[in-house]
Design an enzyme around this catalytic site. Structure first.
Site, PDB file in Angstrom:
ATOM      1  N   ARG A  48       0.812  -1.254   0.276  1.00 46.54           N
ATOM      2  CA  ARG A  48       0.114  -0.227   0.090  1.00 46.54           C
ATOM      3  C   ARG A  48       0.771   1.864   0.509  1.00 46.54           C
ATOM      4  O   ARG A  48       0.340   2.170  -0.538  1.00 46.54           O
ATOM      5  CB  ARG A  48      -1.076  -0.013   1.227  1.00 46.54           C
ATOM      6  N   LYS A 151       2.874 -19.391   6.145  1.00 43.72           N
ATOM      7  CA  LYS A 151       2.324 -19.623   7.156  1.00 43.72           C
ATOM      8  C   LYS A 151       1.740 -19.070   8.354  1.00 43.72           C
ATOM      9  O   LYS A 151       2.590 -17.631   7.879  1.00 43.72           O
ATOM     10  CB  LYS A 151       3.022 -20.788   7.565  1.00 43.72           C
ATOM     11  N   ASP A 180       6.690 -24.234   3.924  1.00 44.52           N
ATOM     12  CA  ASP A 180       7.532 -24.730   5.408  1.00 44.52           C
ATOM     13  C   ASP A 180       8.557 -24.440   5.735  1.00 44.52           C
ATOM     14  O   ASP A 180       9.295 -25.033   5.181  1.00 44.52           O
ATOM     15  CB  ASP A 180       6.860 -25.736   6.138  1.00 44.52           C
ATOM     16  N   HIS A 181       9.159 -23.048   6.027  1.00 44.78           N
ATOM     17  CA  HIS A 181       9.961 -23.110   6.107  1.00 44.78           C
ATOM     18  C   HIS A 181      11.424 -24.119   6.146  1.00 44.78           C
ATOM     19  O   HIS A 181      12.540 -24.060   6.107  1.00 44.78           O
ATOM     20  CB  HIS A 181      10.954 -21.660   5.816  1.00 44.78           C
ATOM     21  N   LYS A 185      15.689 -26.003   4.616  1.00 40.56           N
ATOM     22  CA  LYS A 185      16.444 -26.295   5.475  1.00 40.56           C
ATOM     23  C   LYS A 185      17.511 -27.852   5.261  1.00 40.56           C
ATOM     24  O   LYS A 185      16.597 -28.837   4.967  1.00 40.56           O
ATOM     25  CB  LYS A 185      16.368 -26.653   6.888  1.00 40.56           C
ATOM     26  N   GLU A 219      14.154 -22.063  21.544  1.00 36.01           N
ATOM     27  CA  GLU A 219      14.792 -20.950  20.732  1.00 36.01           C
ATOM     28  C   GLU A 219      14.730 -19.871  22.076  1.00 36.01           C
ATOM     29  O   GLU A 219      14.262 -19.724  23.429  1.00 36.01           O
ATOM     30  CB  GLU A 219      13.687 -20.160  20.290  1.00 36.01           C
ATOM     31  N   HIS A 243       6.313 -26.937  11.680  1.00 40.23           N
ATOM     32  CA  HIS A 243       8.040 -27.737  11.184  1.00 40.23           C
ATOM     33  C   HIS A 243       8.405 -28.249  12.522  1.00 40.23           C
ATOM     34  O   HIS A 243       8.228 -30.223  11.969  1.00 40.23           O
ATOM     35  CB  HIS A 243       8.590 -26.838  11.985  1.00 40.23           C
ATOM     36  N   LYS A 329       9.673 -20.835  23.307  1.00 37.88           N
ATOM     37  CA  LYS A 329      10.411 -19.583  23.774  1.00 37.88           C
ATOM     38  C   LYS A 329      10.557 -19.279  24.845  1.00 37.88           C
ATOM     39  O   LYS A 329      10.642 -19.613  25.907  1.00 37.88           O
ATOM     40  CB  LYS A 329       9.634 -18.163  23.037  1.00 37.88           C
ATOM     41  N   LYS A 334      19.082 -22.484  21.481  1.00 33.62           N
ATOM     42  CA  LYS A 334      18.848 -22.423  20.388  1.00 33.62           C
ATOM     43  C   LYS A 334      19.157 -23.367  19.772  1.00 33.62           C
ATOM     44  O   LYS A 334      20.045 -23.402  19.116  1.00 33.62           O
ATOM     45  CB  LYS A 334      18.841 -20.911  19.056  1.00 33.62           C
TER      46      LYS A 334
HETATM   47  C1  BG6 Z   1       8.486 -19.682  12.873  1.00 32.54           C
HETATM   48  C2  BG6 Z   1       7.597 -18.558  13.478  1.00 32.54           C
HETATM   49  O1  BG6 Z   1       7.840 -20.228  11.569  1.00 32.54           O
HETATM   50  O2  BG6 Z   1       9.684 -20.224  12.856  1.00 32.54           O
HETATM   51  C3  BG6 Z   1       8.885 -18.929  14.939  1.00 32.54           C
HETATM   52  O3  BG6 Z   1       6.351 -18.313  13.483  1.00 32.54           O
HETATM   53  C4  BG6 Z   1       9.955 -19.162  15.074  1.00 32.54           C
HETATM   54  O4  BG6 Z   1       7.814 -18.016  16.100  1.00 32.54           O
HETATM   55  C5  BG6 Z   1      10.911 -19.678  13.852  1.00 32.54           C
HETATM   56  O5  BG6 Z   1      10.758 -17.997  15.868  1.00 32.54           O
HETATM   57  C6  BG6 Z   1      12.249 -20.373  14.083  1.00 32.54           C
HETATM   58  O6  BG6 Z   1      12.430 -20.514  12.441  1.00 32.54           O
HETATM   59  P1  BG6 Z   1      13.999 -20.955  12.520  1.00 32.54           P
HETATM   60  O7  BG6 Z   1      14.669 -21.579  11.466  1.00 32.54           O
HETATM   61  O8  BG6 Z   1      14.542 -19.685  13.201  1.00 32.54           O
HETATM   62  O9  BG6 Z   1      14.267 -22.652  13.678  1.00 32.54           O
END
Ligand code: BG6
Length: 486
Positions: A48, A151, A180-181, A185, A219, A243, A329, A334
């Site tokens: 926008r 997502k 789904d990232h 990986k 995390e 995930h 969290k 991590k």
């Molecule tokens: C995201 C979540 O999908 O994945 C976040 O919404 C999270 O809350 C993140 O921090 C974690 O991804 P990665 O790749 O840092 O483990």
């Protein structure tokens, strides 16, 4: 212009947002530097805000410098930025789609392929898809049309079904790429290669040899500036539905007959549908101290920021093997990893008085991040001792085997796959719905019964004591298997 030379347009809706700045544009820049992008590519940002093309390009530079996996090269950036364009538009305003279509057609000047990327707030997914449909922008007469959906994909089963229906009204399933990232990986993908490109692991990958499996995604960050979104989501929707269940699928699925999108996803769906209904007593939920004080969080919020689950898979391979999943969290580390813990040897002849206790059972740790690799822990005789043993490790580290730059960012792989039409690493509609079928009853059960009670934990700690007690009830302990390093 022939189809082969057709332009490919990547259209990013939500172009002024964080995802575009931190992930999408840096990933596209890295792909450009690696020579992996198609020829005649253009990237069109839509949002926008009012920017000129130049202003929009300038805005992106810092993000690329900070987040691209390829070293920033000013000459390459100067060439790459010329591929980027900006078109002001509101996802809810029909006329803006007409303007976008006109802009795209002018720039494409003939047949063109298009990848639409929904990087907008989830409530805009449906209107955007609907308007794309209404303006004929999903039709494939002049090149392919694909859509990438970020997502969260729904907040429960009915909303995910509704979103799938809305998408299917306009796009065919094979045009839809749900991200789904975690699947982007390298180390998550390597789970399949580790299992199915080797002969030595698969024979022991079952209930005869495996005692249990632990999947940990913890995390250090707290909810930060996403507090408002997070408070309505919680850890099960944010991390487990996608995930953690994806990691579980890769670890536990049967070998597909071939490495193609449908064969792979059929096996994942089969696996998810074999998971037994999860009882509330097999769950732990907790919230870190101070969470309710964050801006955007309700004062009396019951949203869990940590959860642990025990899952059982009712199939031939995994009958009776518990899978323990945990994520949270504001924790001490991590870490994303999977530990496959093997059974004790059937008879122990070392160590008088040990009877049938073993020392430390063998375990295999698949380290997704941060120190990507694989560790196998086994027992060795302590030199000079009569019959003492000690646990030792064989370790594989990506960086030492493949070099420091070997691991591309997840979005690089996923964007490239979507451009190449390979949906293997994207989630199919039935897979998403199956995952919600597992998660919904837990969330509803927690809300309805208040059981188990919401536990608490100190930020920066290892998590709630209740999660340790939960495993102790089964005579087990949470482990970290990837921390030895080189
Ligand atoms: C995201 C979540 O999908 O994945 C976040 O919404 C999270 O809350 C993140 O921090 C974690 O991804 P990665 O790749 O840092 O483990």
């Amino acid at each position: 212009m022939s189809q082969a030379n057709a332009t490919t347009s990547i259209i990013i809706f939500g172009a002024s947002g964080d995802l575009a700045r931190r992930k999408l544009i840096p990933a596209l820049f890295s792909l450009y530097c690696r020579g992996r992008l198609p020829e005649n590519l253009q990237i069109v940002g839509v949002s926008r805000s009012a920017y000129s093309h130049e202003e929009y390009r300038d805005r992106l530079r810092d993000g690329v410098q900070e987040h691209a996996t390829q070293n920033f090269d000013a000459n390459k950036w100067a060439a790459f930025r010329e591929l980027i364009w900006y078109q002001q538009g509101d996802s809810k305003v029909p006329e803006d789609y007409q303007k976008l279509e006109t802009f795209l057609q002018e720039r494409e000047n003939g047949p063109a392929n298009r990848l639409y990327y929904l990087s907008v707030a989830p409530f805009l997914y449906e209107p955007t898809v609907e308007h794309l449909g209404a303006h004929g922008m999903a039709r494939e007469e002049n090149g392919w049309r694909r859509i990438v959906v970020e997502k969260p994909f729904g907040t429960d089963l009915p909303s995910a079904q509704q979103l799938n229906d809305a998408l299917h009204t306009v796009f065919e399933e094979q045009q839809i790429y749900r991200i789904d990232h975690y699947l982007g990986k390298e180390t998550a993908q390597n789970i399949l290669f580790f299992r199915f490109a080797n002969t030595i692991f698969e024979p022991v990958w079952n209930r005869n040899y495996v005692d249990h499996v632990q999947i940990t995604v913890t995390e250090q960050v707290d909810v930060g500036h996403r507090a408002e979104f997070y408070d309505s989501a919680g850890v099960l929707r944010d991390m487990f539905q996608n995930h953690l269940l994806q990691l579980l699928s890769l670890i536990a699925m049967e070998p597909p007959a071939s490495f193609n999108a449908d064969a792979l996803r059929n096996e994942k769906v089969k696996l998810l549908s074999s998971i037994r209904h999860i009882a509330l007593e097999d769950t732990v939920r907790a919230q870190y101290d101070g969470y309710c004080e964050a801006d955007g969080v309700a004062e009396d919020s019951q949203t869990p920021t940590y959860a642990a689950l025990k899952l059982l898979i009712d199939n031939w391979r995994w009958q009776g093997v518990p899978f323990y999943l945990r994520s949270g969290k504001a924790l001490a580390r991590k870490v994303s990893e999977v530990i496959v813990q093997f059974k004790c040897p059937p008879h122990m002849m070392f160590g008088a008085g040990m009877e049938d206790d073993c020392f430390t059972p063998n375990s295999l740790s698949l380290c997704i991040q941060p120190d990507e690799g694989i560790h196998l822990q086994f027992e060795a005789k302590v030199p000079g001792s009569y019959q003492d043993t000690r646990s030792v490790e064989m370790e594989f580290h990506y960086r030492s085997s493949f070099g420091d730059d070997a691991l591309p960012e997840a979005y690089e792989r996923l964007l490239l796959d979507a451009l190449n039409g390979d949906a293997s690493l994207f989630t199919r509609s039935d897979e998403i719905e199956m995952a919600w079928r597992l998660i919904d009853p837990i969330i509803q059960g927690w809300e309805k019964t208040g059981q188990p009670a919401l536990a608490s934990y100190r930020p920066g700690s290892g998590g709630p004591a209740e999660a340790d007690e939960f495993l102790a009830r089964d005579g087990r302990m949470w482990e970290y298997g990837c921390e030895h390093g080189e």
